[in-house]
Design an enzyme around this catalytic site. Sequence first.
Site, mmCIF file in Angstrom:
data_model
loop_
_atom_site.group_PDB
_atom_site.id
_atom_site.type_symbol
_atom_site.label_atom_id
_atom_site.label_comp_id
_atom_site.label_asym_id
_atom_site.label_seq_id
_atom_site.Cartn_x
_atom_site.Cartn_y
_atom_site.Cartn_z
ATOM 1 N N GLY A 8 -8.726 -1.509 -7.884
ATOM 2 C CA GLY A 8 -9.290 -1.400 -6.451
ATOM 3 C C GLY A 8 -9.213 -0.313 -5.415
ATOM 4 O O GLY A 8 -8.154 0.082 -5.367
ATOM 5 N N SER A 10 -10.204 1.835 -2.141
ATOM 6 C CA SER A 10 -10.806 1.653 -0.894
ATOM 7 C C SER A 10 -11.013 2.782 -0.158
ATOM 8 O O SER A 10 -11.834 2.900 0.898
ATOM 9 C CB SER A 10 -9.871 0.907 0.164
ATOM 10 O OG SER A 10 -8.563 1.844 0.231
ATOM 11 N N GLY A 11 -10.924 4.114 -0.948
ATOM 12 C CA GLY A 11 -11.178 5.316 -0.390
ATOM 13 C C GLY A 11 -9.743 5.667 0.404
ATOM 14 O O GLY A 11 -9.968 6.805 1.157
ATOM 15 N N GLY A 12 -8.806 5.013 0.510
ATOM 16 C CA GLY A 12 -7.369 5.361 1.061
ATOM 17 C C GLY A 12 -6.530 6.212 0.437
ATOM 18 O O GLY A 12 -6.799 6.003 -0.936
ATOM 19 N N VAL A 13 -5.398 6.569 0.939
ATOM 20 C CA VAL A 13 -4.506 7.313 0.054
ATOM 21 C C VAL A 13 -3.694 6.548 -0.878
ATOM 22 O O VAL A 13 -3.370 7.017 -2.055
ATOM 23 C CB VAL A 13 -3.261 8.185 1.367
ATOM 24 C CG1 VAL A 13 -2.539 6.960 1.865
ATOM 25 C CG2 VAL A 13 -2.609 9.032 0.264
ATOM 26 N N ASP A 14 -3.557 5.138 -0.574
ATOM 27 C CA ASP A 14 -2.676 4.307 -1.262
ATOM 28 C C ASP A 14 -3.399 3.950 -2.744
ATOM 29 O O ASP A 14 -2.760 4.240 -3.775
ATOM 30 C CB ASP A 14 -2.343 2.960 -0.749
ATOM 31 C CG ASP A 14 -1.346 3.240 0.654
ATOM 32 O OD1 ASP A 14 -0.555 4.117 0.571
ATOM 33 O OD2 ASP A 14 -1.833 2.667 1.505
ATOM 34 N N SER A 15 -4.842 3.509 -2.635
ATOM 35 C CA SER A 15 -5.353 3.276 -3.883
ATOM 36 C C SER A 15 -5.504 4.705 -4.647
ATOM 37 O O SER A 15 -5.457 4.588 -5.905
ATOM 38 C CB SER A 15 -6.586 2.571 -3.751
ATOM 39 O OG SER A 15 -7.416 3.292 -2.912
ATOM 40 N N CYS A 94 -8.892 -13.448 1.593
ATOM 41 C CA CYS A 94 -9.328 -12.315 0.950
ATOM 42 C C CYS A 94 -8.750 -12.037 -0.401
ATOM 43 O O CYS A 94 -9.412 -11.811 -1.444
ATOM 44 C CB CYS A 94 -9.827 -11.426 1.808
ATOM 45 S SG CYS A 94 -10.787 -9.904 1.147
ATOM 46 N N GLY A 118 -3.432 -0.746 -4.651
ATOM 47 C CA GLY A 118 -2.391 0.053 -3.695
ATOM 48 C C GLY A 118 -1.531 -0.762 -2.796
ATOM 49 O O GLY A 118 -0.966 -0.283 -2.088
ATOM 50 N N CYS A 188 -10.165 -5.641 8.620
ATOM 51 C CA CYS A 188 -11.008 -4.550 8.126
ATOM 52 C C CYS A 188 -12.530 -4.934 8.687
ATOM 53 O O CYS A 188 -13.279 -3.678 9.212
ATOM 54 C CB CYS A 188 -11.256 -4.415 6.811
ATOM 55 S SG CYS A 188 -11.816 -5.887 5.837
#
Length: 341
Positions: A8, A10-15, A94, A118, A188
């Site tokens: 998955g 999300s466009g974030g640093v974790d993923s 979710c 992430g 979100c």
Amino acid sequence: MSKKVLLGMSGGVDSTVSAMFLKEEGYEVEGLYMKLHSNPGYHEIHEARARKAADFLGIKLHVIDLQEIFNEKVFKPFVDTYAKGKTPNPCALCNRSLKFGEMLKFAYKIGADFVATGHYIKTDGKYFYEADDDTKDQSYFLFYVNKEILPRLLFPLGDRKKSEIKELAASINGLATFASQRESSEICFVETTYTDLLQDYVEVDKVGEVLDTSGKVVGEHKGYMHYTIGKRRGFSVNGAHDPHYVVSINPDKNQIIVGKKEDLACNSVVLNNLNLYSDEKSFDTTVKLRYRTKAIPCHVDIIDDKAHVTLKESVFGVAVGQAAVFYDGNKLLGGGWIEDN
């Protein structure tokens, strides 16, 4: 042959860093960006970030639209719960229905062996465990995930610190911008406040009575959906000198009942819609009644598919509708939804 993982993204640093770790471990990684809520501006930004990360890492990115399912499984219950004078937990719903429900279905479709995210959490395939970074641990929000799918889940960040992840991303050309992105710690799909969102669907601003714990009218409020258990501002109490807190809500009469802090004390809760990783019917454990709170020692009796939880110390401001999550040390034992306090 390497195992395939659907991650998955999300466009974030974790993923993004999770994808890098999985590739380094030899997995064949494909990404999935899920369009959940109906906010085009949000998706335009975050899908572009996810695609940038996937392109940099050389992995395929799938994009699926889950707005209809999200609306049914998450958003409508969110609105309905507030309308009933309760406090919802949409993230847990979710995670079960979409992030580890629909995502797993898509993984089967493309022949992936595992699903990864992430999230800051750990698993041994049988249980969830709190992440090593207790400031970022997300196990509370994953208590409702079906235990049968745990062997299919991977969490590359469970034994990492968030600071380490950001430092690593910042040190890599092409990923530095992900390290500097502002993090979102809120729900979100709520851009401003939850009441701003709710008023598009239900009547939020409706002046009503404030009652004390004896039933006497002592003031007025601006509409019961503006309040959650434990709130101490936004309503009037005639002649009050000490702080007053919302101790209960009567949605049918548009009333809130207020009292002193001691009136918020809770010594037991009843949970419904259980998701437990153990078959025990009576046991001692600890429970978290809100995110980022300490686990309280308790005794649990499972009777007629409900958990009757006796707390061994008082907790203040327990909200009906929230999640109660059981822990044995750092091991997650599941939980349920607070029906009565």
